[in-house]
Design a protein around this motif. Structure first.
Motif, PDB file in Angstrom:
ATOM      1  N   VAL A 176       0.802  -1.223   0.000  1.00  0.00           N
ATOM      2  CA  VAL A 176       0.000   0.000   0.000  1.00  0.00           C
ATOM      3  C   VAL A 176       0.836   1.275   0.000  1.00  0.00           C
ATOM      4  CG1 VAL A 176      -2.085  -0.971   0.996  1.00  0.00           C
ATOM      5  CG2 VAL A 176      -0.276  -0.173   2.498  1.00  0.00           C
ATOM      6  N   THR A 177       2.112   1.180   0.354  1.00  0.00           N
ATOM      7  CA  THR A 177       2.977   2.364   0.264  1.00  0.00           C
ATOM      8  C   THR A 177       4.285   1.979  -0.424  1.00  0.00           C
ATOM      9  OG1 THR A 177       4.027   2.000   2.425  1.00  0.00           O
ATOM     10  CG2 THR A 177       2.033   3.377   2.386  1.00  0.00           C
ATOM     11  N   PRO A 196      -1.295   1.866  -3.554  1.00  0.00           N
ATOM     12  CA  PRO A 196      -1.954   2.512  -2.405  1.00  0.00           C
ATOM     13  C   PRO A 196      -3.450   2.246  -2.388  1.00  0.00           C
ATOM     14  CG  PRO A 196      -0.564   4.059  -3.637  1.00  0.00           C
ATOM     15  CD  PRO A 196      -0.720   2.837  -4.480  1.00  0.00           C
ATOM     16  N   ASN A 197      -4.047   2.479  -1.238  1.00  0.00           N
ATOM     17  CA  ASN A 197      -5.504   2.449  -1.165  1.00  0.00           C
ATOM     18  C   ASN A 197      -6.084   3.501  -2.096  1.00  0.00           C
ATOM     19  OD1 ASN A 197      -6.017   0.321   0.568  1.00  0.00           O
ATOM     20  ND2 ASN A 197      -5.808   1.577   2.403  1.00  0.00           N
ATOM     21  N   ARG A 303       2.818   4.193  10.236  1.00  0.00           N
ATOM     22  CA  ARG A 303       3.506   4.989   9.217  1.00  0.00           C
ATOM     23  C   ARG A 303       3.467   4.318   7.854  1.00  0.00           C
ATOM     24  NH1 ARG A 303       7.010   5.940  13.559  1.00  0.00           N
ATOM     25  NH2 ARG A 303       8.471   4.331  12.850  1.00  0.00           N
ATOM     26  N   ALA A 304       3.460   2.987   7.835  1.00  0.00           N
ATOM     27  CA  ALA A 304       3.441   2.259   6.568  1.00  0.00           C
ATOM     28  C   ALA A 304       2.024   2.020   6.044  1.00  0.00           C
ATOM     29  CB  ALA A 304       4.147   0.912   6.732  1.00  0.00           C
ATOM     30  N   SER A 305       1.016   2.499   6.767  1.00  0.00           N
ATOM     31  CA  SER A 305      -0.371   2.251   6.365  1.00  0.00           C
ATOM     32  C   SER A 305      -0.863   3.333   5.403  1.00  0.00           C
ATOM     33  CB  SER A 305      -1.279   2.210   7.600  1.00  0.00           C
ATOM     34  OG  SER A 305      -1.399   3.497   8.171  1.00  0.00           O
ATOM     35  N   LEU A 325       2.490  10.249   7.753  1.00  0.00           N
ATOM     36  CA  LEU A 325       2.335   8.901   7.222  1.00  0.00           C
ATOM     37  C   LEU A 325       2.924   8.853   5.818  1.00  0.00           C
ATOM     38  CD1 LEU A 325      -1.449   8.325   8.113  1.00  0.00           C
ATOM     39  CD2 LEU A 325       0.521   7.493   9.412  1.00  0.00           C
ATOM     40  N   ASP A 326       3.417   7.679   5.422  1.00  0.00           N
ATOM     41  CA  ASP A 326       3.876   7.526   4.047  1.00  0.00           C
ATOM     42  C   ASP A 326       2.761   7.853   3.060  1.00  0.00           C
ATOM     43  OD1 ASP A 326       6.246   6.687   5.141  1.00  0.00           O
ATOM     44  OD2 ASP A 326       6.041   4.578   4.568  1.00  0.00           O
TER      45      ASP A 326
END
Length: 400
Positions: A176-177, A196-197, A303-305, A325-326
């Protein structure tokens, strides 16, 4: 299961097996959003995680079989497979048995659909299914599973081992990132994809025409939509409320959240908790908001979300205040203010509310969200599958 499925796919569209990290009906998150858009382009066999027979025994009539697999069409182009497995699946031996049961159930479902897969996407570390020779295997990390193991009640060591196995066999590795996918150690020739989302931009296009929800706060408010769980930093919400900001919270509360602290927050006169709401009512609550909040605790997992809510706020035309956040870098919009710490976060919320709802800026926010629509994500995934297929003789493209 026995015999072909009534109404099974007869088109020549490709079939993708999608092994999800959650059951289809639980809640509409990354997997289901993505699959619904994939199904506009390919046929999809959605595979639920193995379900303990102790849970299926409680099914009411019409909710599916209690002892055997179920295969049903749940949306246009989407067939859902529910697998019944032994209890105590967290134990290593039982988990291994459950995975073997799942793979055999997928094979039987494919026989009933009278189709062969052209790709298998696994959005969980456990190898629920392995694509046969000639098909593309995709591992899609919808979160940093290892970093979030404790939050999910799982063994970090076990998840790391399972993920390494997934990475070793995958033809496409997605996350996602970009930061997360770049950290993965993958074999040469594997396609690496930042996926990513996204958001359903169409769903929120008419937010400003939606009826206002019943609530004691006068709009515009600062709002938070989504699960209120250990990922949410209550200190940021408390600081925002301390500034006199009217604060609206929409979503279920996880039992792990400090109940006394949460109750003290929502008992304030300028704070309203609307509780869980059906997805079709979200535009009403978003209409009441002058700014959307993504107040995450600073952890490696967070942070990786890539929170869905951030893009949904933008799709509704609302500015956003988020912790670092990323995902914010992936979105790349000045309409997402980044702030760390309670005082800075609360100040950013006050400033965002003061900015108002200028028509040009609203249009710009919605344009940003549209560039991240789930349809764009589906196309990116299918393009990566095509790229991997091109490297393997005998594998046909996954697109139409």
């Amino acid at each position: 299961m026995a015999g072909p499925v009534q109404g099974s796919p007869t088109s020549r569209r490709r079939l993708v097996v999608y092994c999800a990290g959650a059951e289809w009906h639980k809640f509409k998150a990354t997997d289901r959003h993505l699959v619904e858009r994939l199904a506009e382009r390919v046929d999809v066999l959605w595979v639920d995680p193995p379900n303990s027979v102790l849970r299926t025994l409680g099914r009411a009539p019409g909710e599916g079989s209690r002892f055997t697999d179920d295969l049903d069409e749940v949306a246009p182009g989407v067939w859902r497979l529910r697998v019944v497995a032994p209890p105590l699946a967290s134990r290593p031996f039982v988990r291994s048995v459950s995975l073997r049961i799942s793979r055999r159930a997928v094979a039987r479902a494919l026989d009933r659909l009278e189709r062969g897969p052209h790709a298998a996407v696994l959005s969980c570390p456990e190898p629920i299914y392995v694509a046969p020779a000639g098909a593309v295997q995709v591992y899609f990390a919808t979160d940093d599973f290892v970093a979030g193991a404790e939050l999910m009640g799982r063994s970090a060591r076990r998840l790391a081992w399972a993920e390494r196995r997934q990475l070793a066999r995958a033809d496409v590795v997605a996350a996602v990132t970009r930061g997360l996918v770049d950290r993965f150690d993958i074999r040469p020739g594997t396609v690496r994809l930042a996926l990513p989302n996204g958001c359903d931009a169409r769903r929120f296009a008419a937010t400003d025409e939606a009826p206002l929800p019943p609530m004691p706060l006068a709009p515009p408010v600062a709002g938070l939509v989504g699960h209120l769980n250990a990922r949410i930093d209550l200190a940021l919400l408390e600081a925002t409320a301390d500034r006199g900001v009217r604060l609206l919270l929409v979503g279920p509360v996880d039992p792990a959240v400090d109940p006394e602290r949460f109750r003290a927050l929502v008992d304030r006169p300028n704070v309203h908790w609307a509780g869980p709401q059906p997805t079709e009512r979200l535009p009403s609550y978003l209409r009441a908001m002058g700014v959307g909040l993504t107040p995450y605790v600073d952890t490696a997992f967070n942070r990786a979300s890539f929170p869905l809510k951030t893009l949904e706020y933008l799709a509704a035309g609302r500015p956003v205040v988020s912790t670092p956040l990323d995902a914010v870098e992936e979105i790349g919009s000045s309409e997402v203010r980044v702030a760390s710490g309670p005082e800075a976060f609360a100040e950013a919320v006050v400033q965002a509310l003061a900015g108002g709802m200028d028509a040009d800026r609203v249009a710009g926010r919605r344009a940003t969200a549209a560039a991240h629509d789930w349809g764009v994500r589906a196309d990116s995934l299918l393009a990566a599958i095509d790229a991997a297929a091109a490297e393997s003789p005998g594998v046909r493209p996954a697109g139409r």
